[in-house]
Design a protein around this motif. Structure first.
Motif, PDB file in Angstrom:
ATOM      1  N   LEU A  42     122.443 -24.030  56.882  1.00 43.72           N
ATOM      2  CA  LEU A  42     121.216 -23.404  57.383  1.00 43.72           C
ATOM      3  C   LEU A  42     121.482 -22.017  57.954  1.00 43.72           C
ATOM      4  O   LEU A  42     120.699 -21.086  57.731  1.00 43.72           O
ATOM      5  N   LEU A  43     122.578 -21.874  58.682  1.00 39.84           N
ATOM      6  CA  LEU A  43     122.920 -20.562  59.238  1.00 39.84           C
ATOM      7  C   LEU A  43     123.219 -19.551  58.140  1.00 39.84           C
ATOM      8  O   LEU A  43     122.770 -18.398  58.209  1.00 39.84           O
ATOM      9  N   LEU A  44     123.949 -19.971  57.123  1.00 41.22           N
ATOM     10  CA  LEU A  44     124.255 -19.061  56.016  1.00 41.22           C
ATOM     11  C   LEU A  44     122.989 -18.673  55.261  1.00 41.22           C
ATOM     12  O   LEU A  44     122.797 -17.503  54.903  1.00 41.22           O
ATOM     13  N   ALA A  45     122.112 -19.643  55.041  1.00 35.95           N
ATOM     14  CA  ALA A  45     120.851 -19.352  54.350  1.00 35.95           C
ATOM     15  C   ALA A  45     119.980 -18.414  55.175  1.00 35.95           C
ATOM     16  O   ALA A  45     119.396 -17.454  54.633  1.00 35.95           O
ATOM     17  N   ALA A  46     119.885 -18.663  56.470  1.00 35.34           N
ATOM     18  CA  ALA A  46     119.079 -17.801  57.336  1.00 35.34           C
ATOM     19  C   ALA A  46     119.644 -16.391  57.383  1.00 35.34           C
ATOM     20  O   ALA A  46     118.894 -15.402  57.281  1.00 35.34           O
ATOM     21  N   MET A  47     120.945 -16.282  57.502  1.00 34.05           N
ATOM     22  CA  MET A  47     121.589 -14.973  57.540  1.00 34.05           C
ATOM     23  C   MET A  47     121.363 -14.210  56.237  1.00 34.05           C
ATOM     24  O   MET A  47     121.013 -13.027  56.239  1.00 34.05           O
ATOM     25  N   THR A  48     121.531 -14.896  55.127  1.00 34.32           N
ATOM     26  CA  THR A  48     121.323 -14.274  53.817  1.00 34.32           C
ATOM     27  C   THR A  48     119.886 -13.822  53.649  1.00 34.32           C
ATOM     28  O   THR A  48     119.622 -12.702  53.186  1.00 34.32           O
ATOM     29  N   ILE A  55     114.820  -7.226  64.482  1.00 32.10           N
ATOM     30  CA  ILE A  55     115.212  -8.583  64.876  1.00 32.10           C
ATOM     31  C   ILE A  55     116.141  -9.225  63.846  1.00 32.10           C
ATOM     32  O   ILE A  55     117.014 -10.013  64.196  1.00 32.10           O
ATOM     33  N   SER A  56     115.984  -8.850  62.575  1.00 31.63           N
ATOM     34  CA  SER A  56     116.821  -9.472  61.549  1.00 31.63           C
ATOM     35  C   SER A  56     118.280  -9.038  61.676  1.00 31.63           C
ATOM     36  O   SER A  56     119.186  -9.812  61.382  1.00 31.63           O
ATOM     37  N   GLU A  57     118.514  -7.809  62.114  1.00 34.36           N
ATOM     38  CA  GLU A  57     119.892  -7.352  62.298  1.00 34.36           C
ATOM     39  C   GLU A  57     120.574  -8.131  63.411  1.00 34.36           C
ATOM     40  O   GLU A  57     121.709  -8.583  63.265  1.00 34.36           O
ATOM     41  N   GLU A  58     119.863  -8.296  64.513  1.00 29.50           N
ATOM     42  CA  GLU A  58     120.446  -9.002  65.647  1.00 29.50           C
ATOM     43  C   GLU A  58     120.613 -10.491  65.363  1.00 29.50           C
ATOM     44  O   GLU A  58     121.658 -11.076  65.651  1.00 29.50           O
ATOM     45  N   MET A  59     119.608 -11.109  64.783  1.00 29.15           N
ATOM     46  CA  MET A  59     119.670 -12.547  64.516  1.00 29.15           C
ATOM     47  C   MET A  59     120.703 -12.868  63.431  1.00 29.15           C
ATOM     48  O   MET A  59     121.367 -13.902  63.509  1.00 29.15           O
ATOM     49  N   SER A  60     120.849 -12.002  62.441  1.00 30.02           N
ATOM     50  CA  SER A  60     121.874 -12.263  61.423  1.00 30.02           C
ATOM     51  C   SER A  60     123.267 -12.148  62.028  1.00 30.02           C
ATOM     52  O   SER A  60     124.176 -12.896  61.654  1.00 30.02           O
ATOM     53  N   ARG A  61     123.437 -11.253  62.976  1.00 30.54           N
ATOM     54  CA  ARG A  61     124.728 -11.142  63.671  1.00 30.54           C
ATOM     55  C   ARG A  61     124.997 -12.399  64.498  1.00 30.54           C
ATOM     56  O   ARG A  61     126.104 -12.935  64.497  1.00 30.54           O
ATOM     57  N   PHE A  62     123.973 -12.916  65.185  1.00 28.96           N
ATOM     58  CA  PHE A  62     124.124 -14.156  65.959  1.00 28.96           C
ATOM     59  C   PHE A  62     124.441 -15.331  65.032  1.00 28.96           C
ATOM     60  O   PHE A  62     125.285 -16.167  65.346  1.00 28.96           O
ATOM     61  N   PHE A  98     125.963 -15.170  62.230  1.00 31.14           N
ATOM     62  CA  PHE A  98     127.337 -14.993  61.760  1.00 31.14           C
ATOM     63  C   PHE A  98     128.345 -15.508  62.789  1.00 31.14           C
ATOM     64  O   PHE A  98     129.315 -16.179  62.438  1.00 31.14           O
ATOM     65  N   VAL A  99     128.108 -15.206  64.061  1.00 31.08           N
ATOM     66  CA  VAL A  99     128.999 -15.683  65.115  1.00 31.08           C
ATOM     67  C   VAL A  99     129.015 -17.212  65.135  1.00 31.08           C
ATOM     68  O   VAL A  99     130.071 -17.839  65.171  1.00 31.08           O
ATOM     69  N   TRP A 100     127.836 -17.817  65.087  1.00 32.09           N
ATOM     70  CA  TRP A 100     127.760 -19.277  65.081  1.00 32.09           C
ATOM     71  C   TRP A 100     128.409 -19.859  63.831  1.00 32.09           C
ATOM     72  O   TRP A 100     129.070 -20.887  63.896  1.00 32.09           O
ATOM     73  N   LEU A 101     128.207 -19.208  62.707  1.00 32.01           N
ATOM     74  CA  LEU A 101     128.800 -19.659  61.443  1.00 32.01           C
ATOM     75  C   LEU A 101     130.326 -19.697  61.547  1.00 32.01           C
ATOM     76  O   LEU A 101     130.954 -20.663  61.118  1.00 32.01           O
ATOM     77  N   ILE A 102     130.909 -18.686  62.130  1.00 34.69           N
ATOM     78  CA  ILE A 102     132.361 -18.613  62.280  1.00 34.69           C
ATOM     79  C   ILE A 102     132.870 -19.729  63.186  1.00 34.69           C
ATOM     80  O   ILE A 102     133.824 -20.442  62.845  1.00 34.69           O
ATOM     81  N   PHE A 103     132.240 -19.907  64.334  1.00 36.39           N
ATOM     82  CA  PHE A 103     132.729 -20.895  65.290  1.00 36.39           C
ATOM     83  C   PHE A 103     132.496 -22.327  64.804  1.00 36.39           C
ATOM     84  O   PHE A 103     133.367 -23.186  64.961  1.00 36.39           O
ATOM     85  N   LEU A 104     131.340 -22.615  64.223  1.00 37.74           N
ATOM     86  CA  LEU A 104     131.095 -23.962  63.700  1.00 37.74           C
ATOM     87  C   LEU A 104     131.978 -24.242  62.487  1.00 37.74           C
ATOM     88  O   LEU A 104     132.455 -25.361  62.297  1.00 37.74           O
ATOM     89  N   GLY A 105     132.204 -23.219  61.670  1.00 36.93           N
ATOM     90  CA  GLY A 105     133.107 -23.370  60.527  1.00 36.93           C
ATOM     91  C   GLY A 105     134.537 -23.626  60.970  1.00 36.93           C
ATOM     92  O   GLY A 105     135.282 -24.364  60.314  1.00 36.93           O
ATOM     93  N   ALA A 106     134.934 -23.040  62.094  1.00 33.75           N
ATOM     94  CA  ALA A 106     136.279 -23.274  62.627  1.00 33.75           C
ATOM     95  C   ALA A 106     136.464 -24.735  63.015  1.00 33.75           C
ATOM     96  O   ALA A 106     137.556 -25.296  62.852  1.00 33.75           O
ATOM     97  N   MET A 107     135.401 -25.362  63.505  1.00 29.70           N
ATOM     98  CA  MET A 107     135.501 -26.787  63.860  1.00 29.70           C
ATOM     99  C   MET A 107     135.758 -27.626  62.610  1.00 29.70           C
ATOM    100  O   MET A 107     136.616 -28.512  62.614  1.00 29.70           O
ATOM    101  N   THR A 108     135.025 -27.355  61.550  1.00 31.36           N
ATOM    102  CA  THR A 108     135.220 -28.101  60.306  1.00 31.36           C
ATOM    103  C   THR A 108     136.597 -27.823  59.719  1.00 31.36           C
ATOM    104  O   THR A 108     137.275 -28.744  59.246  1.00 31.36           O
ATOM    105  N   ALA A 109     137.022 -26.574  59.755  1.00 26.53           N
ATOM    106  CA  ALA A 109     138.346 -26.232  59.226  1.00 26.53           C
ATOM    107  C   ALA A 109     139.451 -26.921  60.024  1.00 26.53           C
ATOM    108  O   ALA A 109     140.457 -27.354  59.448  1.00 26.53           O
TER     109      ALA A 109
END
Length: 167
Positions: free
Chosen positions: A18-24, A43-50, A52-63
């Protein structure tokens, strides 16, 4: 307990999608608006950056769960099984130590980030930086369990993603 872990990571994977889809979608719409109509959504610039941060940290948990983080294992794989277990114990202890530092740092900065607002959305910045807390807890838990497993001899090799999925 295994079912709870599976459910947690299934929800985490859904959030990643969902985060990747929203960011894209936000970046795509903003590009179309900028080049097609000469304006964009701030708002799209700021929210896509947010996102991305969540995507990295949540992805780190799965990795971490799948043991798929990038690593340099030339030394670890070139030594015998006994020394390999010692090195893997030390490596996981270091990861656990870093996770503790991230938890302490996040908690120390909690009030500052909770009272600072994002410039466009006005969201408290803790919504951005607070994701470091669950990531460091999950990563620390897995590293601690692996460290104990290597130290006691219950784990002797690096777990692979295939083994992690089978468990």
């Amino acid at each position: 307990m295994k079912r709870l872990e599976t459910l947690f990571f299934r929800i985490n994977d859904i959030l990643l999608v969902l985060l990747l889809a929203a960011m894209t979608a936000m970046v795509f719409v903003n590009v179309v608006l900028r080049y097609g109509f000469g304006s964009g959504l701030d708002i799209s610039e700021e929210m896509s950056r947010f996102c991305f941060v969540w995507l990295i940290f949540l992805g780190a948990m799965t990795a971490t769960r799948l043991n798929m983080h990038m690593g340099f294992d030339l030394v670890v794989m070139s030594v015998g099984p006994g020394l390999r277990r010692v090195l893997l114990t030390i490596a996981n202890a270091l990861v656990l130590g870093v996770c503790v530092l991230i938890i302490v740092g996040t908690l120390m900065q909690w009030h500052v980030n909770a009272t600072n607002s994002a410039p466009v959305t006005g969201l408290p910045m803790i919504w951005v930086f607070g994701v470091a807390l669950p990531m460091s807890m999950v990563t620390g838990l897995y590293s601690g369990l692996r460290m104990v497993g290597y130290a006691t001899g219950r784990l002797s090799e690096l777990p692979t993603a295939k083994q992690a999925n089978a468990e």
